[in-house]
Enzyme design. Sequence first.
Site, mmCIF file in Angstrom:
data_model
loop_
_atom_site.group_PDB
_atom_site.id
_atom_site.type_symbol
_atom_site.label_atom_id
_atom_site.label_comp_id
_atom_site.label_asym_id
_atom_site.label_seq_id
_atom_site.Cartn_x
_atom_site.Cartn_y
_atom_site.Cartn_z
ATOM 1 N N TYR A 132 19.277 60.869 19.070
ATOM 2 C CA TYR A 132 20.632 60.454 18.687
ATOM 3 C C TYR A 132 21.616 60.655 19.842
ATOM 4 C CZ TYR A 132 24.743 60.348 15.491
ATOM 5 O OH TYR A 132 25.936 60.072 14.863
ATOM 6 N N ALA A 176 21.053 57.957 22.368
ATOM 7 C CA ALA A 176 21.567 56.670 21.874
ATOM 8 C C ALA A 176 23.096 56.633 21.940
ATOM 9 C CB ALA A 176 21.092 56.433 20.442
ATOM 10 N N LYS A 177 23.734 57.739 21.540
ATOM 11 C CA LYS A 177 25.202 57.742 21.510
ATOM 12 C C LYS A 177 25.791 57.775 22.930
ATOM 13 C CE LYS A 177 26.094 57.445 17.110
ATOM 14 N NZ LYS A 177 26.481 56.117 16.582
ATOM 15 N N SER A 216 29.502 59.349 19.474
ATOM 16 C CA SER A 216 29.541 60.634 18.763
ATOM 17 C C SER A 216 29.752 61.760 19.769
ATOM 18 C CB SER A 216 28.211 60.863 18.033
ATOM 19 O OG SER A 216 28.118 62.198 17.570
ATOM 20 N N VAL A 272 20.644 45.341 11.716
ATOM 21 C CA VAL A 272 21.233 45.141 13.050
ATOM 22 C C VAL A 272 20.195 45.284 14.168
ATOM 23 C CG1 VAL A 272 23.548 45.862 12.320
ATOM 24 C CG2 VAL A 272 21.977 47.559 13.332
HETATM 25 P P1 NAP Z 1 26.224 56.848 6.757
HETATM 26 O O1 NAP Z 1 27.056 57.389 5.653
HETATM 27 O O2 NAP Z 1 24.791 57.259 6.836
HETATM 28 O O3 NAP Z 1 26.329 55.250 6.743
HETATM 29 C C1 NAP Z 1 25.616 54.479 7.657
HETATM 30 C C2 NAP Z 1 25.459 53.078 7.116
HETATM 31 O O4 NAP Z 1 24.729 52.313 8.091
HETATM 32 C C3 NAP Z 1 24.654 53.039 5.799
HETATM 33 O O5 NAP Z 1 25.290 52.216 4.856
HETATM 34 C C4 NAP Z 1 23.324 52.468 6.272
HETATM 35 O O6 NAP Z 1 22.640 51.708 5.280
HETATM 36 C C5 NAP Z 1 23.753 51.550 7.400
HETATM 37 N N1 NAP Z 1 22.626 51.193 8.242
HETATM 38 C C6 NAP Z 1 21.622 52.006 8.691
HETATM 39 N N2 NAP Z 1 20.744 51.303 9.421
HETATM 40 C C7 NAP Z 1 21.158 50.018 9.417
HETATM 41 C C8 NAP Z 1 20.657 48.823 9.977
HETATM 42 N N3 NAP Z 1 19.508 48.804 10.694
HETATM 43 N N4 NAP Z 1 21.336 47.665 9.787
HETATM 44 C C9 NAP Z 1 22.470 47.660 9.047
HETATM 45 N N5 NAP Z 1 23.010 48.762 8.493
HETATM 46 C C10 NAP Z 1 22.353 49.934 8.659
HETATM 47 O O7 NAP Z 1 26.853 57.221 8.192
HETATM 48 P P2 NAP Z 1 28.359 57.602 8.630
HETATM 49 O O8 NAP Z 1 28.466 59.069 8.636
HETATM 50 O O9 NAP Z 1 29.356 56.786 7.898
HETATM 51 O O10 NAP Z 1 28.299 57.155 10.176
HETATM 52 C C11 NAP Z 1 28.745 55.884 10.628
HETATM 53 C C12 NAP Z 1 28.614 55.837 12.142
HETATM 54 O O11 NAP Z 1 29.374 56.901 12.726
HETATM 55 C C13 NAP Z 1 27.182 56.025 12.639
HETATM 56 O O12 NAP Z 1 26.965 55.226 13.778
HETATM 57 C C14 NAP Z 1 27.135 57.490 12.995
HETATM 58 O O13 NAP Z 1 26.124 57.750 13.935
HETATM 59 C C15 NAP Z 1 28.534 57.684 13.555
HETATM 60 N N6 NAP Z 1 28.997 59.072 13.524
HETATM 61 C C16 NAP Z 1 29.109 59.761 12.351
HETATM 62 C C17 NAP Z 1 29.571 61.076 12.392
HETATM 63 C C18 NAP Z 1 29.736 61.899 11.134
HETATM 64 O O14 NAP Z 1 30.073 63.094 11.250
HETATM 65 N N7 NAP Z 1 29.536 61.357 9.943
HETATM 66 C C19 NAP Z 1 29.917 61.684 13.613
HETATM 67 C C20 NAP Z 1 29.777 60.944 14.782
HETATM 68 C C21 NAP Z 1 29.334 59.639 14.728
HETATM 69 P P3 NAP Z 1 21.517 52.392 4.334
HETATM 70 O O15 NAP Z 1 22.261 53.272 3.414
HETATM 71 O O16 NAP Z 1 20.868 51.226 3.648
HETATM 72 O O17 NAP Z 1 20.589 53.144 5.249
#
Ligand code: NAP
Length: 256
Positions: A157, A160-161, A145, A67
């Site tokens: 982070y 960015a958020k 976030s 992306v």
């Molecule tokens: P995750 O388990 O790390 O999954 C993130 C996914 O994004 C992975 O499949 C990753 O692929 C993919 N990705 C990373 N860089 C990319 C790129 N340049 N182009 C395309 N895909 C890419 O994260 P998550 O916890 O599900 O989080 C999802 C979203 O919610 C994120 O934006 C995160 O910041 C936000 N968020 C999460 C939390 C939380 O507590 N988990 C809280 C607040 C916000 P790879 O595996 O190949 O790297």
Amino acid sequence: MTAAASPATRTAIVTGGARGIGAAISRRLAADGLAVAVVDLDESSCTTTLEAIRADGGTALAVGADVADEASVEAAVATVADELGAPSVLVNNAGITRDNLLFKMTVDDWDSVMAVHLRGTFLMSRAAQKHMVAAGFGRIVNLSSVSALGNRGQANYAAAKAGIQGITKTLAIELGRYGVTANAIAPGFIETEMTAATAARMGMDFEEAKRLGAEQIPVGRVGQPEDIAHLVSYLVSEGAGFVSGQVIYAAGGPKT
Ligand code: NAP
């Protein structure tokens, strides 16, 4: 209702859909009747999400794309439009963390996080809005976030958020007249590989991290990816057309 606005014919793009929150959003939108393009860095990593959607009778396509890369994004959105239909829903969910205290944070830590979250949200939204404006209907949901409010070790982070909240409100203002809404979801602690990796980095057992996290959360538990998928399902729905430019904190309680 126009064909483009009919849930039966809508196409959604979910970035970072291979796992975690993105996988749950992809499954939920497919269960809601949308055709879902699951976008992630490596197309083959989307197999589990795709199989789950198809097993439930849904329609999905895996697309490998970075992306943060303009050419990759343009090609991915064109592929989705050709193979699945013009996208009218976009969920900018792909994300990474490169946590470090400020004095140890490298320029690469800073740039990588900005590239995926901010440039990624910009590029994907710019590419997808063409189709939404043409259809007179669109829904953009961006993942912010609670860290946007500030979090130790996350200067990159958090910035960015917080930036994602700014672009969300601006997209809402610019695109509203074309029937396109833009909203942000700011999750708290959600149980995924991202939070498991954060716990590991801090030398904490993940079960213990979840238990301690839940103690601080008013509803008494950490979040699950499905909690966020449920909110996305609402925000992209037909009836949510008067909700735009909002940041909804989904954190099991108020965040200050
Ligand atoms: P995750 O388990 O790390 O999954 C993130 C996914 O994004 C992975 O499949 C990753 O692929 C993919 N990705 C990373 N860089 C990319 C790129 N340049 N182009 C395309 N895909 C890419 O994260 P998550 O916890 O599900 O989080 C999802 C979203 O919610 C994120 O934006 C995160 O910041 C936000 N968020 C999460 C939390 C939380 O507590 N988990 C809280 C607040 C916000 P790879 O595996 O190949 O790297």
